[in-house]
Write a protein that holds these residues in place. Structure first.
Motif, PDB file in Angstrom:
ATOM      1  N   ASP A  60       0.796  -1.377   0.054  1.00  0.00           N
ATOM      2  CA  ASP A  60      -0.031   0.011  -0.027  1.00  0.00           C
ATOM      3  C   ASP A  60       1.041   1.241   0.015  1.00  0.00           C
ATOM      4  O   ASP A  60       0.543   2.161   0.619  1.00  0.00           O
ATOM      5  CB  ASP A  60      -0.937   0.091   1.263  1.00  0.00           C
ATOM      6  N   ASP A  61       1.869   1.181  -0.591  1.00  0.00           N
ATOM      7  CA  ASP A  61       2.990   2.273  -0.819  1.00  0.00           C
ATOM      8  C   ASP A  61       2.765   2.905  -2.246  1.00  0.00           C
ATOM      9  O   ASP A  61       3.411   2.373  -3.072  1.00  0.00           O
ATOM     10  CB  ASP A  61       4.274   1.779  -0.415  1.00  0.00           C
ATOM     11  N   ARG A  62       2.061   3.785  -2.369  1.00  0.00           N
ATOM     12  CA  ARG A  62       1.664   4.295  -3.789  1.00  0.00           C
ATOM     13  C   ARG A  62       3.078   4.989  -4.477  1.00  0.00           C
ATOM     14  O   ARG A  62       3.163   4.873  -5.492  1.00  0.00           O
ATOM     15  CB  ARG A  62       0.809   5.265  -4.216  1.00  0.00           C
ATOM     16  N   GLY A  63       3.603   5.486  -3.542  1.00  0.00           N
ATOM     17  CA  GLY A  63       4.933   6.396  -4.143  1.00  0.00           C
ATOM     18  C   GLY A  63       5.881   5.199  -4.669  1.00  0.00           C
ATOM     19  O   GLY A  63       6.432   5.316  -5.904  1.00  0.00           O
ATOM     20  N   GLN A  64       6.132   4.086  -4.026  1.00  0.00           N
ATOM     21  CA  GLN A  64       6.863   2.992  -4.340  1.00  0.00           C
ATOM     22  C   GLN A  64       6.434   2.248  -5.597  1.00  0.00           C
ATOM     23  O   GLN A  64       7.383   2.243  -6.459  1.00  0.00           O
ATOM     24  CB  GLN A  64       7.212   2.012  -3.335  1.00  0.00           C
ATOM     25  N   ALA A  65       5.001   2.358  -5.682  1.00  0.00           N
ATOM     26  CA  ALA A  65       4.564   1.553  -6.863  1.00  0.00           C
ATOM     27  C   ALA A  65       4.982   2.559  -8.122  1.00  0.00           C
ATOM     28  O   ALA A  65       5.180   1.890  -9.143  1.00  0.00           O
ATOM     29  CB  ALA A  65       3.334   1.533  -6.721  1.00  0.00           C
ATOM     30  N   LEU A  66       4.432   3.792  -8.161  1.00  0.00           N
ATOM     31  CA  LEU A  66       4.660   4.741  -9.200  1.00  0.00           C
ATOM     32  C   LEU A  66       6.207   4.636  -9.532  1.00  0.00           C
ATOM     33  O   LEU A  66       6.649   4.835 -10.894  1.00  0.00           O
ATOM     34  CB  LEU A  66       4.210   5.957  -8.823  1.00  0.00           C
TER      35      LEU A  66
END
Lengths: 203, 668
Positions: free
Chosen positions: A91-97
């Motif tokens: 649930d870490d959107r920054g890492q995903a992007l």
């Protein structure tokens, strides 16, 4: 007296949860079919290599100067994509992007370098059956890279819009698997066209 | 499996009791209110949008069947013209070029546009009904596979319509098919059309595999699947991995012809035999793909009319799988005369001989089933039983040509034509006719006319054998295939006349079949849900089935859910009236692959025109490639990407994504 049984399951998962769902089975089918396609391309290569007189492979020692680093770059992009997918799972959107964005950048560089690789060749599509197969196989792979980049692009956009969570992320899992497939299949293509001549295939 | 196993989900109760993520399905007895609710959820809207957008597997299955039968009629008319040309020596009804186009188009039509798709039609319509499911695993892909099939059929037929049909046989050998020998557009249309059609077959195959694996009623473990499901499953698994071979072959041929490559010409370092390898790597498994589901129809149909379970279910299921696996290793028997090394010939000859064993298992299982049963001699039974004889004749002639020395003598003669027609008509057309008589009542609610059926079967059976049995002799006498005429005094004249007469008798029989279908659809006797007292799940629901198929998800306790009371094999009984309702939206059940334990509630997609537009865009792409109008091809490609992007955008309704913040507020 025989007993009539009725299936009464307790709570069942509703829709795809995490990376699992029926769409995952569909993705496996796509990968099997696509892998077969590359299998037949490589079959054609080895078949023509053994049925032609020596010298069929026009480059007996293909230059690895661009191709080898490019291969490592593509494999690294798989790691970046995996890291991006981990971001969704945590649930870490920054890492995903970041991860998916990095994979897109690396994939794009791979495609550009491969373009230079094609330009550097002294021969063209119609020179011989070897060159035709070389361009068709790497061309099919390039088409898959471009499709994969579009998929990664869509996933990046959807992630940015907040579509995915650790529990709802099946499109993400499927798209990333497709990218892994594109990279894995390159290993087979690379080994065939760039490494097997060193082992004497088609010499 | 005990009753207790069936009551718990495979993953047990989810730790997270969030109602968005899990639900305990409501179990109830089907009532009128539930049926009303499901009807509203599942029905296709009337009008154009519904017509182009439906994803109902029954509608798609019917379209497949109608299109495939039209193809059968067209291919049949082509065959009759060929037979008129060959009726006597030195006839000039057709020019040699017209003859080439006609026999190639006939092969293309029958093998690719009829034999495969007609089985897809039955499987599409009946998979969910046999399996106790609400729909196929991927309903939109199902619609796509039909639309692409239709578009590819039109694309392929554009050739013959403008006098540029394929003219090198359906297997299209190089170097004849290369530009130097065949400069027209004929082969370009055929090559691109076949790549186009390959998309449909692959998409359909993926859908059948996942549906058979995941979309079944609880309790229908893999040892309880109808044999027809085994047949389609194995055929689909084969198609999934071999269709790319033929698509690639045709694509490379198109490049040879248009982009100056030399994959198949010796001059540029290519190899004509590469074409044959790629083609038959696909072609032979495809032969099994168009007979295994049809053999499944017989394996399920004969027991129904023999009033007894199939003898040797496990053996027949395993032999289906074994046939397919061995089928990957026999492609070279189409190439025995091409000068391959002896060791290769020996291996492929051995494999081709061994493959008769699983086929023989099926034959003996069918015979034993009839022997032990109390057969009811309906028309469907006659077609299924008649198939056994034709299968044995076609099998024996195949066994003969599997032997290399015999093949060298027989190859390229009419013996091979006789063999392949016994196989394709005997093991595809006859079972398909039988299956139509058997399942037409389920699709339409009306029975087909049995009296006309008697005439139908015997005309077809006698006409077929009259046409093709003497053809073995024609071949043994040495008449080669693919020649447009022959001289008097070669000893072929009388036999050819008999074959022509037989083919017209056969055609009259097929006409009776079509007439029976058309007539019975309007005025056949009302069938009711279970006219044959069949054993499997489709007979528990009304005829024709409602859009949602099963009001409650049945629970399966044995291999023959409807015969449990007569057979009394197990202590448990299947349940049809009471079960999961899954009525909170368009929902279906997914189960575990082997044991069919409830695994997941699926949210099913509603009707959409995306598959139709994707097909239109892909057709534009292929038209652009054909005309070498690269801008048009690019336009089609962009359209296809746009359709795919729209199609695959994650949707809240399908639970593929988290809802937007404002949606959450709206839903409270």
């Amino acid at each position: 007296m025989a007993e009539r049984i009725v299936s009464r399951p307790e709570a069942l998962p509703l829709g795809p949860i995490g990376g699992r769902g029926i769409g995952w089975n569909g993705m496996v089918m796509l990968v099997v079919a696509e892998a077969s396609l590359f299998g037949y391309l490589l079959f054609s290569y080895y078949y023509l290599a053994v049925s032609n007189p020596p010298g069929w492979v026009l480059e007996s020692e293909p230059s690895l100067k661009l191709a080898l680093p490019n291969t490592f770059l593509l494999l690294a992009s798989s790691v970046a994509a995996w890291w991006g997918e981990r971001g969704i799972r945590k649930d870490d959107r920054g890492q995903a992007l970041g991860g998916i964005g990095l994979a897109i950048a690396m994939g794009a560089v791979f495609a550009i370098v491969q373009g230079f690789e094609w330009k550097d060749k002294a021969y063209g599509l119609g020179t011989s059956s070897y060159t035709a197969l070389y361009f068709v196989t790497t061309g099919f792979h390039m088409a898959h890279v471009i499709a994969g980049l579009m998929i990664l692009g869509a996933l990046w956009l959807w992630t940015w819009r907040g579509f995915f969570s650790p529990l709802r992320m099946l499109p993400m899992a499927n798209g990333i698997v497709y990218w892994h497939f594109v990279d894995a299949v390159w290993l087979a293509v690379f080994s065939t066209y760039y490494l097997s001549p060193y082992l004497g295939v088609g010499q | 499996m005990s009753a207790a196993d069936l009551t718990a989900g495979r993953e047990g109760p989810l730790a997270d009791t969030d109602t968005r993520l899990s639900r305990t399905p409501r179990v109830a007895v089907a009532d009128a209110a539930l049926r009303d609710r499901l009807e509203r959820i599942w029905r296709t809207e009337p009008g154009l949008k519904g017509w182009f957008g439906t994803v109902d597997h029954k509608e798609i299955g019917k379209r497949y069947l109608v299109t495939a039968f039209i193809m059968l009629a067209i291919g049949g008319i082509e065959a009759l013209v060929l037979r008129l040309q060959l009726a006597g020596p030195n006839k000039h009804l057709l020019t040699p070029e017209q003859y080439n186009e006609l026999f190639s188009t006939h092969g293309m039509t029958m093998i690719f546009l009829y034999a495969g798709p007609v089985l897809s039609g039955f499987s599409n319509y009946f998979f969910p009904l046999w399996l106790g499911a609400r729909d196929m695993a991927f309903p939109r892909m199902n619609a796509l596979s039909y639309w692409i099939y239709l578009a590819a059929a039109l694309f392929l037929y554009a050739g013959p319509l403008v006098g540029a049909g394929p003219n090198d046989g359906w297997f299209n050998y190089v170097p004849y098919a290369e530009k130097a020998f065949n400069p027209g557009i004929n082969e370009d249309i055929y090559a691109l059309g076949m790549v186009f059609l390959g998309i449909s077959t692959s998409v359909g195959a993926a859908n059948f595999i996942v549906t058979a694996a995941r979309c079944r009623a609880p309790g229908m473990s893999i040892n309880r699947l109808p044999i027809m499901v085994w047949g389609t499953l194995t055929a689909s698994a084969a198609n999934l991995v071999v269709i790319p071979a033929v698509s690639l072959a045709f694509f490379l041929l198109w490049m040879d012809r248009n982009l100056g490559t030399s994959f198949f010409t010796v001059a540029g370092g290519g190899e004509p035999l590469l074409w044959q390898h790629l083609f038959w790597l696909f072609g032979h498994p495809w032969v099994y793909a168009i007979v295994l589901p049809a053999m499944g129809m017989v394996s399920d149909g004969l027991p129904t009319f023999s009033r007894t379970p199939l003898v040797g279910y496990t053996l027949v299921a395993l032999s289906t799988v074994a046939t397919m696996l061995l089928g990957f290793g026999v492609w070279v028997h189409h190439m025995f005369a091409t000068g391959l090394p002896g060791l290769g010939l020996a291996f492929f000859s051995g494999a081709s001989i061994i493959i008769t064993i699983p086929s023989a298992v099926a034959v003996f299982a069918w015979l034993a089933t009839i022997w032990l049963g109390k057969p009811v001699f309906t028309t469907a039974f006659k077609f299924f039983a008649g198939m056994i004889l034709l299968f044995v004749i076609g099998g024996v002639s195949g066994f003969m040509t599997a032997s290399v020395p015999a093949d060298w003598q027989l190859t390229d003669t009419y013996f091979v034509v006789a063999h392949l027609h016994y196989v394709l008509i005997g093991i595809n057309v006859f079972p398909v006719c039988g299956a139509t008589y058997m399942w037409f009542p389920k699709m339409t609610g009306r029975l087909m006319d049995e009296r006309l059926g008697w005439w139908n079967f015997w005309t077809m059976f006698l006409g077929f054998n009259l046409a093709f049995l003497p053809m073995h002799l024609t071949g043994l006498l040495g008449m080669p295939r693919r020649i447009y005429t022959y001289d008097a005094g070669m000893g072929f004249s009388a036999l050819n006349m008999i074959t022509t007469i037989g083919s017209f008798v056969f055609a009259v029989g097929v006409l009776m079949f079509f007439w029976n279908v058309i007539k019975s659809r309007r005025s056949g006797a009302i069938a009711g849900p279970d006219p044959w007292s069949g054993p499997s799940l489709e007979w528990t629901i009304p005829s024709p089935p409602p859009p949602y198929n099963f009001a409650v998800i049945p629970t399966v306790a044995s291999r023959h859910p409807l015969w449990e009371d007569q057979l009394d094999e197990t202590e448990n009984r299947s349940s049809f009236e009471e079960g999961m309702t899954l009525d909170e939206g368009k929902e279906a059940l997914a189960v575990s692959i082997l044991d069919a334990e409830p695994d997941r509630i699926l949210k099913m997609p509603s009707d959409t025109t995306a598959p139709f537009w994707l097909t239109v865009a892909t057709a534009v792409l292929f038209a652009g490639l054909l005309g070498k109008l690269w801008w048009l091809a690019a336009l089609g490609g962009i359209g296809a990407i746009a359709s795919l992007a729209f199609w695959n955008e994650p949707r809240t309704k399908l639970l593929e994504r988290e809802p937007d913040a404002h949606e959450e507020r709206r839903n409270g």
